[in-house]
Every structure is written in structure tokens, then in C-alpha cells.
Design a protein around this motif. Structure first.
Motif, PDB file in Angstrom:
ATOM      1  N   THR A   1       0.864  -1.176   0.000  1.00 40.00           N
ATOM      2  CA  THR A   1       0.000   0.000   0.000  1.00 40.00           C
ATOM      3  C   THR A   1       0.900   1.225   0.000  1.00 40.00           C
ATOM      4  O   THR A   1       2.131   1.108   0.017  1.00 40.00           O
ATOM      5  CB  THR A   1      -0.912   0.047   1.248  1.00 40.00           C
ATOM      6  N   ARG A   2       0.309   2.368   0.065  1.00 32.64           N
ATOM      7  CA  ARG A   2       1.151   3.567   0.124  1.00 32.64           C
ATOM      8  C   ARG A   2       1.842   3.684   1.477  1.00 32.64           C
ATOM      9  O   ARG A   2       2.803   4.427   1.622  1.00 32.64           O
ATOM     10  CB  ARG A   2       0.336   4.807  -0.185  1.00 32.64           C
ATOM     11  N   TYR A   3       1.368   2.939   2.484  1.00 34.85           N
ATOM     12  CA  TYR A   3       1.975   2.978   3.820  1.00 34.85           C
ATOM     13  C   TYR A   3       2.881   1.782   4.099  1.00 34.85           C
ATOM     14  O   TYR A   3       3.801   1.879   4.891  1.00 34.85           O
ATOM     15  CB  TYR A   3       0.892   3.012   4.900  1.00 34.85           C
ATOM     16  N   ASN A   4       2.593   0.635   3.484  1.00 35.22           N
ATOM     17  CA  ASN A   4       3.328  -0.593   3.762  1.00 35.22           C
ATOM     18  C   ASN A   4       4.028  -1.094   2.507  1.00 35.22           C
ATOM     19  O   ASN A   4       3.423  -1.160   1.430  1.00 35.22           O
ATOM     20  CB  ASN A   4       2.382  -1.696   4.257  1.00 35.22           C
TER      21      ASN A   4
END
Length: 99
Positions: A81-84
Motif C-alpha cells: 500500500t502507500r503505507y506498507n
């Protein structure tokens, strides 16, 4: 003597109807499912029990193996994801199989 390939049916007998090949493909899929369960549980605690290996004829009739990982975070483990950051568990497993 000329070769006549009219009765050549290796594709049908081996790729579509071989019980030995189906067992081998299922074994590879089980190894992939085990690897997914171990890696995703180690990283997140999710998806360790929601993984299964399937094998059988595909859409075109050829034998194929599938590792089905379902759960809330299954797609994000592989794609990120954009975070992970993506873990690429299955992509790494396929790379290891193909050598």
C-alpha cells in the motif's frame, strides 16, 4: 521414413490427464501456501490460517496449481500500500521454483 505427428498426444495425456503431474503441482502449491502462512504470520499475524492450495484443470484444461490467500490483508501483503512495503511472498516463491 517420414515422421507423422498425427497421433501425437503428449499434450493431452501429460498436461491434461496426468495424475502424477497433478500431484506434483498440488505439492508445489502446498509449499507456496505454507510459505505464505509462515511469512505473513511472522510479519503481521494475519492470513496464517486463511491460505489453501488447490490444483486441477484450468480454463484451458491444463493442470494448474493455485495458492488462494484470502483475508483482509492478503492483497496488501503481496502488492503493498502507500503505507506498507509489499512483501512479494508469492512472487519470491515462484522465482525460487523457476530457479
Amino acid at each position: 521414413m517420414e515422421y507423422d505427428g498425427a497421433d501425437f498426444d503428449l499434450d493431452r495425456t501429460f498436461m491434461r490427464e496426468s495424475a502424477e503431474l497433478e500431484r506434483f503441482v498440488h505439492e508445489l502449491a502446498e509449499q507456496g501456501a505454507d510459505r505464505w502462512a509462515a511469512r505473513s504470520k511472522w510479519r503481521t499475524g494475519y492470513n496464517a490460517t486463511s491460505v489453501q492450495a488447490l490444483s486441477g484443470p484450468g480454463d484451458d484444461g491444463r493442470i494448474e496449481g493455485v495458492v488462494y490467500a484470502h483475508g483482509h490483508y492478503a492483497r496488501f501483503r503481496e502488492h503493498g500500500t502507500r503505507y506498507n512495503k509489499a512483501e512479494h511472498v508469492m512472487r519470491d516463491f515462484i522465482r525460487d521454483i523457476e530457479g
